[in-house]
Design a protein around this motif. Structure first.
Motif, PDB file in Angstrom:
ATOM      1  N   ARG A 145       0.849  -1.190   0.000  1.00 20.16           N
ATOM      2  CA  ARG A 145       0.000   0.000   0.000  1.00 20.16           C
ATOM      3  C   ARG A 145       0.884   1.239   0.000  1.00 20.16           C
ATOM      4  O   ARG A 145       2.072   1.179   0.321  1.00 20.16           O
ATOM      5  N   LYS A 146       0.293   2.396  -0.332  1.00 20.56           N
ATOM      6  CA  LYS A 146       0.997   3.678  -0.282  1.00 20.56           C
ATOM      7  C   LYS A 146       0.116   4.686   0.447  1.00 20.56           C
ATOM      8  O   LYS A 146      -1.030   4.906   0.044  1.00 20.56           O
ATOM      9  N   ARG A 147       0.664   5.282   1.483  1.00 23.01           N
ATOM     10  CA  ARG A 147      -0.113   6.256   2.243  1.00 23.01           C
ATOM     11  C   ARG A 147      -0.529   7.433   1.362  1.00 23.01           C
ATOM     12  O   ARG A 147      -1.649   7.954   1.487  1.00 23.01           O
ATOM     13  N   GLU A 148       0.362   7.827   0.435  1.00 21.05           N
ATOM     14  CA  GLU A 148       0.046   8.975  -0.414  1.00 21.05           C
ATOM     15  C   GLU A 148      -0.951   8.628  -1.518  1.00 21.05           C
ATOM     16  O   GLU A 148      -1.448   9.515  -2.214  1.00 21.05           O
ATOM     17  N   ASP A 149      -1.226   7.339  -1.703  1.00 22.77           N
ATOM     18  CA  ASP A 149      -2.188   6.913  -2.718  1.00 22.77           C
ATOM     19  C   ASP A 149      -3.046   5.784  -2.142  1.00 22.77           C
ATOM     20  O   ASP A 149      -2.716   4.602  -2.275  1.00 22.77           O
ATOM     21  N   PRO A 150      -4.159   6.116  -1.478  1.00 28.27           N
ATOM     22  CA  PRO A 150      -4.972   5.088  -0.829  1.00 28.27           C
ATOM     23  C   PRO A 150      -5.631   4.117  -1.794  1.00 28.27           C
ATOM     24  O   PRO A 150      -6.174   3.093  -1.370  1.00 28.27           O
ATOM     25  N   GLU A 151      -5.585   4.425  -3.099  1.00 27.59           N
ATOM     26  CA  GLU A 151      -6.179   3.523  -4.091  1.00 27.59           C
ATOM     27  C   GLU A 151      -5.231   2.379  -4.464  1.00 27.59           C
ATOM     28  O   GLU A 151      -5.634   1.419  -5.108  1.00 27.59           O
ATOM     29  N   TYR A 152      -3.971   2.466  -4.072  1.00 26.45           N
ATOM     30  CA  TYR A 152      -2.917   1.544  -4.511  1.00 26.45           C
ATOM     31  C   TYR A 152      -2.934   0.270  -3.663  1.00 26.45           C
ATOM     32  O   TYR A 152      -2.942   0.323  -2.429  1.00 26.45           O
ATOM     33  N   ALA A 153      -2.938  -0.903  -4.327  1.00 24.74           N
ATOM     34  CA  ALA A 153      -2.874  -2.188  -3.603  1.00 24.74           C
ATOM     35  C   ALA A 153      -2.331  -3.247  -4.557  1.00 24.74           C
ATOM     36  O   ALA A 153      -2.995  -3.617  -5.527  1.00 24.74           O
ATOM     37  N   THR A 154      -1.117  -3.725  -4.298  1.00 23.04           N
ATOM     38  CA  THR A 154      -0.492  -4.698  -5.191  1.00 23.04           C
ATOM     39  C   THR A 154       0.105  -5.852  -4.393  1.00 23.04           C
ATOM     40  O   THR A 154       0.351  -5.745  -3.194  1.00 23.04           O
ATOM     41  N   GLN A 155       0.358  -6.956  -5.104  1.00 24.14           N
ATOM     42  CA  GLN A 155       1.037  -8.117  -4.527  1.00 24.14           C
ATOM     43  C   GLN A 155       1.896  -8.780  -5.589  1.00 24.14           C
ATOM     44  O   GLN A 155       1.665  -8.643  -6.790  1.00 24.14           O
ATOM     45  N   SER A 156       2.874  -9.548  -5.114  1.00 26.49           N
ATOM     46  CA  SER A 156       3.851 -10.189  -5.985  1.00 26.49           C
ATOM     47  C   SER A 156       3.473 -11.637  -6.262  1.00 26.49           C
ATOM     48  O   SER A 156       3.117 -12.390  -5.342  1.00 26.49           O
ATOM     49  N   HIS A 157       3.582 -12.051  -7.516  1.00 26.27           N
ATOM     50  CA  HIS A 157       3.345 -13.448  -7.898  1.00 26.27           C
ATOM     51  C   HIS A 157       4.333 -14.374  -7.188  1.00 26.27           C
ATOM     52  O   HIS A 157       3.947 -15.450  -6.706  1.00 26.27           O
TER      53      HIS A 157
END
Length: 527
Positions: free
Chosen positions: A37-49
């Motif tokens: 996650r990124k505090r400056e971008d609350p829309e961001y959510a990623t994970q690694s394969h």
């Protein structure tokens, strides 16, 4: 006696269960992976394969050790995942980036453009996903990635849902065209519809953005329901997992859809899979379009019937955020909630903290709480949030029933109902009908059912459910509480539609305006 492995990839961890056709669950193991996650971008959510596969190996080896089942006795493996969790890949299915996780909402603008173009071009597929395309879904996420990664476009070969990517990896498939894609994933999130010719046509996609040129061909291919095989476990991954090579792996699906099967969902049932978010899953014998309900797909939940999907974008996440702000945890806040009465907090909590998935399909919304006073506590807000999620669920079920979907039973599945009787009772009171809760944990049980089908142990989903699904605890509505919630629901509906619908010009712009101001402030600070 036959033994299979069921795999469930959740938002923060993977669970692997070993299930016996006669004795039931023999053991489970979990392994976590990070959510970026990124505090400056609350829309961001990623994970690694790579993180996912590493966790799968760890959990599989751990459950095999705990259960004591020899590897050569496990006859099949099936898996479900979150969705729409999308990964772009290059040659040989090598990831070009991390997954855009289901709760990544960066593609809000792209989703709005797809929706506008679909209505402008009279694309029939938009009606099958409730009339609005979501930032949580495949095409919007892929377009966002294409726009923001120009240096990687030349390497782009295809994009996959998490369930299809993991199955292909385990089968060591490296040709994108040979990967069988899940009807569940593609039907609910990519506007795939067999009766409409499959995926949306190329000429529509390029009208959304020329960057979509050639993309339809790259993600087209063979689509299958979960009673078909994705492939067989390759020697490499068999060695990694400690299993027998060559065992069948059926086409995967989304976690909530298989959780519903594991919870015993039958035709005209609705299952609330309550976890970090809530997926509302139903099975119907007939096809009925419901405005604002994001997915009506033949074969997506049960291979021979029509699946319906709706949901709330955050539930457990909201509970956790309330506890975090209060400097405590959910377990501590839960103490004493059984003494609360309907409406006693004086709070009305609109649970849009992560936007609205159904029926407004609007990510540009945020949570609202009415009724604060100087004595309001975090525990009060927590109880009001439970009420709010139940009231939102009633909005969704009412919309379904208004359009002819019969709801025979309501089943609360997922992790939270197993340990929160207060939530189950509130849901029964708000919905005005009995709420059934499986007596045991059903996470990854749906995966086991499809693994049994792949191994030929059971002939039908229903036969497998009768054998291995747990019985139910039943929460009956309380007459006095239901009367209070009927009044609260009338107030909830006024706020829900006033702040969430474009027709309500006076209030509709308020929450998006706050989001825009916040994003501008973060952008200024970054520069």
């Amino acid at each position: 006696m036959a033994v299979v492995a069921g795999v469930d990839f959740g938002t923060l961890s993977v669970r692997v269960s070993i299930v016996d056709s006669e004795r039931g669950l023999l053991g489970s193991a979990n392994a976590e992976y990070p959510l970026h996650r990124k505090r400056e971008d609350p829309e961001y959510a990623t994970q690694s394969h790579e993180d996912h596969m590493r966790a799968l190996v760890a959990a599989t080896r751990e459950v095999a050790r705990k259960s004591g089942v020899p590897a050569d006795q496990i006859l099949a493996l099936a898996l479900d995942t979150t969705g729409s969790s999308v990964i772009p890949v290059g040659k040989n299915l090598q990831p070009l980036d991390d997954y855009y996780l289901w709760c990544d909402h960066r593609a809000k603008a792209e989703a709005a453009e797809i929706t506008a173009a679909a209505h402008r071009e009279k694309l029939a597929a938009i009606d099958w996903c409730g009339g609005v395309y979501s930032s949580e879904w495949g095409f919007s996420k892929l377009l966002h990635w294409l726009r923001h990664n120009p240096a990687k476009r030349a390497e782009f070969v295809s994009a996959f849902e998490h369930c299809d990517m993991v199955a292909a990896t385990l089968c060591s498939i490296t040709d994108a065209k040979k990967v069988k894609r899940s009807v569940c994933a593609m039907g609910h999130k990519w506007m795939w519809n067999a009766s409409l010719g499959g995926l949306p046509p190329e000429n529509f996609l390029v009208k959304v953005d020329p960057l979509f040129a050639g993309v339809r061909e790259k993600i087209d291919g063979e689509f299958g329901t979960s009673n078909q095989l994705a492939g067989r476990l390759s020697p490499h991954w068999a060695q990694q997992l400690g299993l027998k090579p060559g065992i069948p792996i059926p086409v995967g699906a989304f976690d909530a859809h298989w959780d519903a099967i594991g919870a015993g969902c039958r035709s005209e049932d609705i299952v609330n899979v309550v976890g970090t978010s809530t997926c509302i899953i139903g099975i119907t014998p007939s096809v009925r379009l419901v405005p604002g309900v994001c997915g009506v797909v033949q074969g997506s939940v049960h291979p021979q019937r029509t699946g319906i999907e709706a949901g709330l974008s955050a539930v457990g996440d909201i509970f956790q955020s309330i506890a975090t702000r209060a400097g405590t945890d959910v377990a501590t806040l839960s103490r004493g909630l059984e003494n609360y009465r309907a409406g006693q907090t004086g709070l009305l909590r609109i649970t849009w903290d992560n936007g609205d998935r159904t029926v407004l399909v609007n990510p540009n919304l945020r949570g609202i709480t009415f009724g604060w006073n100087l004595q309001t506590t975090a525990r009060d807000e927590f109880f009001a949030a439970i009420e709010g999620t139940a009231l939102h669920t009633r909005v969704i079920l009412d919309r379904m029933e208004e359009h002819g979907v019969i709801v025979r039973r309501v089943i609360n599945a997922g992790g939270i109902p197993q340990k929160n009787n207060v939530l189950n009772q509130v849901y029964a009171n708000v919905l005005g009908r009995p709420v059934l809760v499986p007596a045991g944990n059903v996470v990854s049980l749906g995966s086991a059912i499809f693994a049994f089908l792949a191994a030929g142990v059971f002939k039908t989903v229903e036969e497998a459910q009768d054998r291995i699904c747990p019985q139910y605890r039943v929460f009956q509505p309380q007459v006095s509480a239901k009367a209070v919630y009927d009044k609260l629901y009338a107030l909830y509906g006024k706020v829900y539609f006033a702040f969430g619908q474009p027709q309500s010009a006076e209030f509709f712009s308020l929450l998006p305006g706050l989001i825009q101001l916040s994003e501008s402030a973060h952008a200024d600070a970054a520069h």
